[in-house]
Design a protein around this motif. Structure first.
Motif, short mmCIF file in Angstrom:
data_model
loop_
_atom_site.label_atom_id
_atom_site.label_comp_id
_atom_site.label_asym_id
_atom_site.label_seq_id
_atom_site.Cartn_x
_atom_site.Cartn_y
_atom_site.Cartn_z
N ILE A 151 0.84 -1.21 0.00
CA ILE A 151 0.00 0.00 0.00
C ILE A 151 0.87 1.25 0.00
CG2 ILE A 151 -1.90 -1.15 1.19
CD1 ILE A 151 -1.00 0.26 3.77
N GLY A 152 0.24 2.36 -0.40
CA GLY A 152 0.88 3.66 -0.38
C GLY A 152 -0.18 4.74 -0.28
N VAL A 153 0.19 5.96 -0.59
CA VAL A 153 -0.74 7.09 -0.54
C VAL A 153 -0.72 7.78 -1.90
CG1 VAL A 153 -1.21 9.32 0.53
CG2 VAL A 153 -0.44 7.42 1.94
N ASN A 154 -1.93 8.08 -2.42
CA ASN A 154 -2.01 8.73 -3.73
C ASN A 154 -1.88 10.24 -3.59
OD1 ASN A 154 -4.48 9.64 -2.80
ND2 ASN A 154 -5.70 8.28 -4.11
N SER A 155 -2.01 10.94 -4.70
CA SER A 155 -1.83 12.39 -4.71
C SER A 155 -2.89 13.12 -3.90
CB SER A 155 -1.85 12.90 -6.16
OG SER A 155 -3.08 12.56 -6.79
N GLU A 156 -4.04 12.47 -3.64
CA GLU A 156 -5.10 13.09 -2.86
C GLU A 156 -4.97 12.80 -1.36
OE1 GLU A 156 -8.46 11.23 -4.66
OE2 GLU A 156 -8.64 12.76 -6.23
N GLY A 157 -3.97 12.02 -1.00
CA GLY A 157 -3.75 11.72 0.41
C GLY A 157 -4.51 10.50 0.91
N TYR A 158 -5.08 9.70 0.01
CA TYR A 158 -5.80 8.49 0.41
C TYR A 158 -4.90 7.27 0.28
CZ TYR A 158 -10.08 11.28 0.12
OH TYR A 158 -11.05 12.24 0.30
N LEU A 159 -5.12 6.30 1.15
CA LEU A 159 -4.41 5.04 1.06
C LEU A 159 -4.86 4.29 -0.18
CD1 LEU A 159 -4.59 3.87 4.79
CD2 LEU A 159 -2.52 4.58 3.55
N GLU A 160 -3.93 3.71 -0.92
CA GLU A 160 -4.26 2.96 -2.12
C GLU A 160 -3.41 1.70 -2.21
OE1 GLU A 160 -3.33 5.11 -5.66
OE2 GLU A 160 -1.17 5.18 -5.23
N ALA A 161 -3.88 0.75 -2.98
CA ALA A 161 -3.12 -0.47 -3.24
C ALA A 161 -2.10 -0.20 -4.33
CB ALA A 161 -4.04 -1.60 -3.64
N LEU A 162 -0.91 -0.76 -4.18
CA LEU A 162 0.13 -0.62 -5.20
C LEU A 162 0.28 -1.90 -6.02
CD1 LEU A 162 2.84 1.34 -3.16
CD2 LEU A 162 1.05 2.23 -4.68
N SER A 163 -0.48 -2.94 -5.65
CA SER A 163 -0.47 -4.20 -6.39
C SER A 163 -1.54 -5.09 -5.77
CB SER A 163 0.90 -4.89 -6.29
OG SER A 163 1.17 -5.27 -4.95
N ASP A 164 -1.63 -6.31 -6.27
CA ASP A 164 -2.48 -7.31 -5.63
C ASP A 164 -1.70 -7.91 -4.46
OD1 ASP A 164 -4.50 -9.09 -5.08
OD2 ASP A 164 -4.48 -10.09 -7.03
N PHE A 165 -2.32 -8.84 -3.74
CA PHE A 165 -1.60 -9.53 -2.67
C PHE A 165 -0.36 -10.21 -3.25
CE2 PHE A 165 -5.85 -9.41 -0.68
CZ PHE A 165 -5.50 -8.89 0.56
N ASP A 166 0.63 -10.38 -2.41
CA ASP A 166 1.89 -10.95 -2.89
C ASP A 166 1.76 -12.43 -3.20
OD1 ASP A 166 1.47 -11.40 -0.18
OD2 ASP A 166 3.60 -11.70 0.23
N GLU A 167 0.72 -13.09 -2.71
CA GLU A 167 0.49 -14.50 -3.00
C GLU A 167 -1.00 -14.79 -2.82
OE1 GLU A 167 1.81 -16.08 1.44
OE2 GLU A 167 3.14 -16.33 -0.27
N PRO A 168 -1.50 -15.95 -3.28
CA PRO A 168 -2.93 -16.26 -3.15
C PRO A 168 -3.37 -16.24 -1.69
CG PRO A 168 -1.90 -17.78 -4.68
CD PRO A 168 -0.79 -16.99 -4.06
N VAL A 169 -4.61 -15.81 -1.47
CA VAL A 169 -5.14 -15.73 -0.12
C VAL A 169 -5.81 -17.05 0.26
CG1 VAL A 169 -5.52 -13.25 -0.36
CG2 VAL A 169 -7.39 -14.84 -0.83
N GLY A 170 -6.05 -17.21 1.55
CA GLY A 170 -6.76 -18.39 2.02
C GLY A 170 -5.85 -19.59 2.19
N PRO A 171 -6.45 -20.79 2.31
CA PRO A 171 -5.66 -22.02 2.49
C PRO A 171 -4.60 -22.17 1.42
CG PRO A 171 -7.99 -22.46 2.82
CD PRO A 171 -7.91 -21.05 2.33
N ALA A 172 -3.43 -22.65 1.83
CA ALA A 172 -2.27 -22.69 0.94
C ALA A 172 -2.36 -23.84 -0.05
CB ALA A 172 -0.98 -22.79 1.77
N PHE A 173 -3.37 -23.79 -0.92
CA PHE A 173 -3.58 -24.87 -1.89
C PHE A 173 -2.46 -24.97 -2.90
CE2 PHE A 173 -5.25 -21.07 -3.82
CZ PHE A 173 -4.88 -21.19 -5.15
N TRP A 174 -1.81 -23.83 -3.20
CA TRP A 174 -0.82 -23.84 -4.27
C TRP A 174 0.47 -24.55 -3.85
CZ3 TRP A 174 -2.10 -19.84 -1.12
CH2 TRP A 174 -1.12 -19.30 -0.32
N GLU A 175 0.63 -24.84 -2.57
CA GLU A 175 1.82 -25.53 -2.11
C GLU A 175 1.65 -27.05 -2.18
OE1 GLU A 175 2.51 -24.06 1.80
OE2 GLU A 175 3.55 -22.28 1.09
N ARG A 176 0.45 -27.52 -2.52
CA ARG A 176 0.20 -28.96 -2.60
C ARG A 176 0.48 -29.44 -4.02
NH1 ARG A 176 -5.64 -27.95 0.12
NH2 ARG A 176 -4.89 -27.15 2.11
N GLY A 177 1.42 -30.36 -4.13
CA GLY A 177 1.84 -30.80 -5.45
C GLY A 177 0.72 -31.23 -6.33
#
Length: 355
Positions: free
Chosen positions: A329-355
Motif C-alpha cells: 500500500i501507499g498514498v495517492n496524490s489526494e492523500g488516500y491510502l491505495e493499493a500498489l499491487s495485488d496480494f503478494d500470493e494467493p489468499v486463504g488455504p495454501a492450496f498452491w503448495e500442494r503438489g
C-alpha cells in the motif's frame, strides 16, 4: 354368612348392582385394562371395491413418478446449461447461485415425488390387511423360512406390480434416472478455476475504503494499535458478486510503530507503520477479527491460529501452515491510502503448495 345376610348398603358397588339383577359379580373380572382387545374389524378402502378409484390412484402414482423423471432431466439440463457464476435474486434470501438453486430444487422434487408416489401406492393399492404374528425365536425354523418366502410372494402378488404396468414402468424410469444426478455431479465439481484463486480484486491505484463508513481511508484515520477492515474502491455491498469478491479481497489494516516492525519487506510495503494483510485465515479460510494490541498478534476464532503482524504475519500458533498475504500500500496524490499491487500470493488455504 352369605351375601343375602349382608345389608345392601355394605356391599361393593359392583356386587350390589349385580345383586339387584340376581347375580354376584367379582370386581375386575370383566374390566381388565390389560386384556388383548384383538384386531378391529377390517374396513375396505374405496380402491378395494371400486376399480375406477383404483385406476385414479394408479394415475396419481404414475404422475408423481413421471414428475420425478422430468425433474431429474431438468437437473441434468441445469447442470449443463447454467453458468457457474450466474446469480439470481430469491426473496428473502437475496442473491444466490442460479445453478445451486436450480440443482437443489430439481433434485428435491425428483426425490420427493418418488417418495410420495411410493407412499400413495402403498396406502391406496397395496394390501392393507392387518396381520398379527406371535413372537418367535431369533433363529427361524425351516417352516418359518418357508412361510416368509410364501408371504413375500403373496406381498408381491398383492402389490399388483405385475398388473399395474403403468406404475411399474414409470417407477422403474424414475429410479433409473435419479442416479444420473450423482453421475453428473461426480463427473466434475464445476469448471476449473484457472487463475481465479490466485488473484483478487485488488490492483494498483485502487483506494482502500472503510467497510463501516464506505469512505476512502487516509493514514490519519488509522490510530496506532487500532484494527480497521477495508474493501476495494468501487465495490458496492448491493452488487450481486459482493460476497464472492470479498471472500478473497477482505483486508485488515493495523498501525504499528515502525520501529516495532521486524520484517524488512513488511516495513517497505507499509505506509508510516500501517500494514495491510488478508483477513482470510490460511488454514480453512475463516475471517480473522481478533487483534491483540500489545503483542501485535491476530487470532482466527475458528481454530485459534495466531499470526504476528509485526513479523510478516507469520504463524506462531495453531494449524495454519502459511503466513497471511500482505498487500503493498501507499498514498495517492489526494492523500488516500491505495493499493500498489495485488496480494503478494494467493489468499486463504495454501492450496498452491500442494503438489
Amino acid at each position: 354368612m352369605s351375601s343375602q345376610d349382608i345389608p345392601e348398603e355394605n356391599l361393593p358397588a359392583e356386587q350390589a348392582t349385580d345383586e339387584a339383577h340376581g347375580a354376584v359379580a367379582v370386581k375386575g373380572e370383566h374390566d381388565n385394562p390389560f386384556a388383548d382387545p384383538g384386531l378391529p374389524e377390517h374396513e375396505h378402502r374405496i380402491q378395494d371395491i371400486d376399480e375406477r378409484a383404483a385406476k385414479r390412484s394408479e394415475r396419481v402414482v404414475a404422475m408423481l413418478f413421471t414428475i420425478s423423471m422430468l425433474a431429474t432431466i431438468g437437473f441434468i439440463a441445469a447442470y449443463l446449461a447454467i453458468p457457474v457464476d450466474k446469480s439470481i435474486y430469491v426473496f428473502p434470501i437475496g442473491h444466490i447461485s442460479a445453478m445451486n438453486f436450480t440443482l437443489g430444487l430439481t433434485l428435491g422434487v425428483a426425490l420427493f415425488c418418488i417418495g410420495a408416489g411410493a407412499v400413495h401406492w402403498a396406502r391406496t393399492l397395496m394390501s392393507d390387511v392387518e396381520v398379527a404374528q406371535d413372537r418367535h425365536p431369533i433363529e427361524a425354523e425351516p417352516e418359518t423360512k418357508a412361510q416368509v418366502l410364501s408371504d413375500f410372494a403373496d406381498g408381491a402378488r398383492e402389490s399388483q406390480l405385475g398388473r399395474r404396468k403403468l406404475i411399474r414402468n414409470t417407477m422403474f424410469g424414475a429410479l433409473a434416472l435419479v442416479p444420473l444426478s450423482g453421475v453428473f455431479l461426480l463427473g466434475g465439481l464445476g469448471p476449473a478455476p484457472g487463475t481465479k484463486l490466485r488473484h483478487t480484486a485488488w490492483k494498483k491505484g485502487l483506494k482502500l475504503v472503510n467497510m463501516n463508513t464506505n469512505l476512502p481511508l487516509r493514514p490519519s484515520d488509522i490510530a496506532v494499535g487500532s484494527l480497521t477492515f477495508a474493501k476495494p474502491e468501487g465495490l458496492s455491498e448491493d452488487a450481486e458478486d459482493f460476497q464472492t469478491v470479498m471472500a478473497k479481497a477482505a483486508l485488515m489494516l493495523v498501525r504499528i510503530a515502525p520501529e516495532n516492525i521486524k520484517d524488512k519487506r513488511e516495513l517497505a510495503w507499509s505506509h508510516e507503520g500501517i500494514v495491510a494483510y488478508s483477513k482470510i485465515c490460511t488454514h480453512v479460510g475463516c475471517p480473522i477479527s481478533l487483534y491483540e494490541q500489545q503483542t501485535h498478534h491476530v487470532l482466527c476464532p475458528c481454530h485459534q491460529s495466531t499470526f504476528d503482524l509485526s513479523d510478516g504475519a507469520r504463524v506462531i500458533f495453531g494449524p495454519a501452515g502459511h503466513a497471511l498475504p500482505q498487500l503493498h500500500i501507499g498514498v495517492n496524490s489526494e492523500g488516500y491510502l491505495e493499493a500498489l499491487s495485488d496480494f503478494d500470493e494467493p489468499v486463504g488455504p495454501a492450496f498452491w503448495e500442494r503438489g
